[in-house]
Enzyme design. Structure first.
Site, PDB file in Angstrom:
ATOM      1  N   HIS A 133     -10.158   2.260   0.212  1.00 21.67           N
ATOM      2  CA  HIS A 133      -8.547   2.400   0.595  1.00 21.67           C
ATOM      3  C   HIS A 133      -8.530   1.529  -0.871  1.00 21.67           C
ATOM      4  O   HIS A 133      -8.165   0.576  -1.324  1.00 21.67           O
ATOM      5  CB  HIS A 133      -7.803   1.084   1.437  1.00 21.67           C
ATOM      6  CG  HIS A 133      -6.560   0.919   2.076  1.00 21.67           C
ATOM      7  ND1 HIS A 133      -5.632   1.625   1.237  1.00 21.67           N
ATOM      8  CD2 HIS A 133      -5.831   0.184   2.517  1.00 21.67           C
ATOM      9  CE1 HIS A 133      -4.309   1.445   1.557  1.00 21.67           C
ATOM     10  NE2 HIS A 133      -4.504   0.612   1.986  1.00 21.67           N
TER      11      HIS A 133
ATOM     12  N   CYS B  92       0.310  -0.993  -0.265  1.00 20.11           N
ATOM     13  CA  CYS B  92      -0.099   0.275  -0.029  1.00 20.11           C
ATOM     14  C   CYS B  92       1.017   1.374   0.186  1.00 20.11           C
ATOM     15  O   CYS B  92       0.636   2.494   0.222  1.00 20.11           O
ATOM     16  CB  CYS B  92      -0.792  -0.463   1.240  1.00 20.11           C
ATOM     17  SG  CYS B  92      -2.317  -1.567   0.483  1.00 20.11           S
TER      18      CYS B  92
ATOM     19  N   HIS C 253      -2.044   7.753   6.419  1.00 24.11           N
ATOM     20  CA  HIS C 253      -2.781   6.987   6.019  1.00 24.11           C
ATOM     21  C   HIS C 253      -3.990   6.136   6.354  1.00 24.11           C
ATOM     22  O   HIS C 253      -5.179   5.681   6.433  1.00 24.11           O
ATOM     23  CB  HIS C 253      -1.817   5.816   6.307  1.00 24.11           C
ATOM     24  CG  HIS C 253      -1.858   4.462   5.699  1.00 24.11           C
ATOM     25  ND1 HIS C 253      -1.500   4.330   4.115  1.00 24.11           N
ATOM     26  CD2 HIS C 253      -2.194   3.303   5.748  1.00 24.11           C
ATOM     27  CE1 HIS C 253      -1.838   3.133   3.771  1.00 24.11           C
ATOM     28  NE2 HIS C 253      -2.059   2.668   4.754  1.00 24.11           N
TER      29      HIS C 253
END
Length: 588
Positions: A323, A161, A288
């Protein structure tokens, strides 16, 4: 000269271009909702889908409607075209001797197409060409070509990620070291049944819209999208600049973050140092903030360590987009640029109740003066990276003392080449206990053996940096997970297989073993992967950012994979290949 952002492009759940994304952010309108295009049984899971079908995106790109093209590629090509248009760079400009590089971060690659056709490919030779577009490196090449950049050099970064932010970091480093004139960097990731079910097997997906940093947060919502920025060195003092950046490793666990957020703390601290900024110079932190209990508390601990009691406004924008995994860093970089340009802080959607273990996120601020924004991006394996995006390029204050040192590069190497995939028992027992071996895949065993052996021969206990090259990644575990999903359905899939399916599994596992909190990178660009890794290692050493770098080239095959190569008439890869190299800078 500074690293200037001269163009941007974005497509995600809240808009198909920058203007529509900005409108959704200002209106506090989420893009998360029921599945429309992803064909999964898990309709109970909300997702952040791009509001376009593959056919509509092909039409936008002028592509044959019957062409088999990954959604990852389609979204990436659209975002790159937007970025080029926004930068006023035309194709003719690229023919004036400019060195152009496209750097993309992705992990899924062409999996959305592979999972659709895999069982048919096993029987039908006419479908074999689809496999040539499966790997991440091939996706980047196809995407660049669709965007009109056929002559550009391409590179693919896959650190889960944090991939897209690491792609931007690499682009900035290449410009700083005069290896490129124009870099188009970012990331792209399509939703797939493979990684939706993988995350679901880890029990980290929320059945409601995610609530980052909320006391009752219950997980993340997956999203998809792409964003790319055009980077160039510019002498102007004002504009939009990538002022500072850092890549560090938590070196704690394959999927969980440490309680004190060590990797995130190191990434943010080093980024501020490079930018020549103090914590109080940051006006906004784009966190994040995935919405999982572990990530949000760990990131909060790291933010508190860096900023103390004077924490600037913080928000996660994943409540808007979902996400978007490997693309999240570049999507959020573009969001930060839009915030800088339009003087607002995006809201942290979904937050209702304070968790004492977490920071208190902002619900959005308008008409705010912003000069410097910190953007965090963290991935599986503790691959933690951060950027500072600023209106001024700044002088920076990165440590310079080693940069002018003349040095020799010494190499220690260790290699395993096993056509059958078998490992020597004596060598295995020398480096890995029997208990550990039972939990490790054969590629993990081979990579661990060659890494420890090379480090031992070099006299290095823990390197300053770890860089991995892999053309296909964790093929055995990925294939097992895929076949189980296709043959047995989406309900009882193995979380262990999914945890060991990301390309950066090896780099992060070796970092955990050697307690290396430094730079951690994984390249996946086919046969050029090792070349990219070695270029990066030499750059780190030449710039004084590392004195010892462990570089690994690790790949494996399966019987099914080898059979595909035979049917395509191509050289059959060995079942197991692992080579580790230690590069060491020595003062003359």
């Amino acid at each position: 000269m500074g690293i200037a952002v001269t163009g941007l492009g974005i497509i995600c759940a809240i808009g198909n271009d920058a203007a529509s994304v900005l409108g959704s952010l200002k209106a506090k309108q989420t893009g998360i909702g029921p599945m429309r295009y992803l064909q999964s049984n898990h309709k109970e899971l909300p997702v952040g889908e791009v509001k376009l079908s593959n056919e509509e995106m092909k039409q936008m790109l002028g592509v044959d409607a019957n062409a088999v093209i990954s959604r990852t590629v389609l979204m990436g090509a659209i975002a790159i075209r937007q970025a080029l248009d926004n930068s006023n760079l035309t194709n003719s400009k690229f023919k004036e001797g400019k060195r152009v590089v496209v750097i993309s971060g992705t992990t899924v690659g062409g999996m959305d197409i592979t999972e659709q056709y895999f069982m048919q490919i096993k029987e039908d030779n006419a479908l074999l060409p689809i496999l040539e577009k499966h790997d991440c490196g091939s996706s980047t090449r196809e995407m660049a070509d669709l965007a009109g950049l056929n002559d550009a050099e391409v590179c693919t970064v896959s650190t889960a990620c944090s991939s897209a932010v690491n792609a931007i970091i690499l682009g900035a480093e290449m410009l700083q070291n005069n290896e490129a004139d124009i870099v188009i960097a970012g990331g792209t990731e399509a939703l797939s049944r493979f990684h939706l079910n993988g995350f679901n097997s880890l029990m980290v997906l929320d059945k409601e819209c995610c609530r980052p940093f909320d006391k009752d947060r219950a997980g993340l919502n997956l999203g998809e999208g792409a964003a790319f920025i055009v980077l160039q060195k510019r002498p102007e003092s004002e504009g939009i600049f990538i002022r500072g950046y850092a890549n560090r490793c938590d070196a704690f666990h394959q999927t969980a973050s440490s309680e004190n957020g060590e990797g995130a703390y190191l990434a943010m601290s080093k980024t501020l140092q490079m930018a020549g900024l103090r914590p109080q110079d940051i006006q906004y932190i784009n966190a994040h903030g995935t919405g999982t209990p572990n990530n949000d508390s760990s990131e909060s601990a790291a933010i508190r360590r860096v900023f103390g009691r004077d924490i600037p406004p913080v928000s996660s924008t994943k409540g808007f987009t979902g996400h978007t995994t490997s693309a999240s860093g570049s999507i959020e970089t573009v969001i930060c640029i839009l915030a800088l340009q339009n003087r607002f802080v995006p809201a942290n959607l979904g937050w209702r109740e304070q968790d004492e273990a977490c920071i208190t996120p902002t619900q959005g601020i308008d008409n705010i003066s912003l000069e410097n924004i910190l953007c965090n991006s963290f991935g599986f394996g503790g691959n933690d990276s951060a950027l500072v995006i600023s209106k001024e390029q700044g002088a920076g204050s990165e440590e310079q003392e080693d940069k002018s040192i003349n040095f020799l590069v010494q190499r220690a190497e260790a290699t395993i080449l096993s056509p059958s995939g078998e490992l020597d028992g004596g060598t295995l027992r020398k480096y890995i206990s029997s208990g550990e071996a039972r939990r490790m895949t054969r590629l993990m065993k081979a990579a661990t053996i060659t890494s420890l052996k090379a480090l031992q021969e070099a006299g290095v206990e823990s390197p300053d940096a770890i860089i991995t090259a892999t053309a296909y990644g964790m093929l055995e575990t990925s294939e097992k997970f895929l076949i189980d999903m296709l043959e047995n359905g989406e309900e009882t899939l193995s979380p262990t297989l999914f945890m060991q399916s990301t390309h950066n599994t090896l780099s992060s596992a070796i970092a955990i073993r050697t307690k290396c909190h430094g730079y951690n990178m994984t390249y996946t660009q086919g046969k050029d992967s090792l070349d990219w890794a070695l270029r990066d290692a030499r750059r780190l050493i030449a710039s004084g950012k590392a004195k010892t770098v462990l570089v690994g080239s690790h790949d494996e095959a399966t019987p099914t994979f080898q059979e595909f190569f035979r049917r395509m008439g191509k050289p059959v890869p060995p079942m197991l290949y692992s080579k580790s190299i230690v590069l060491t800078a020595v003062k003359r």
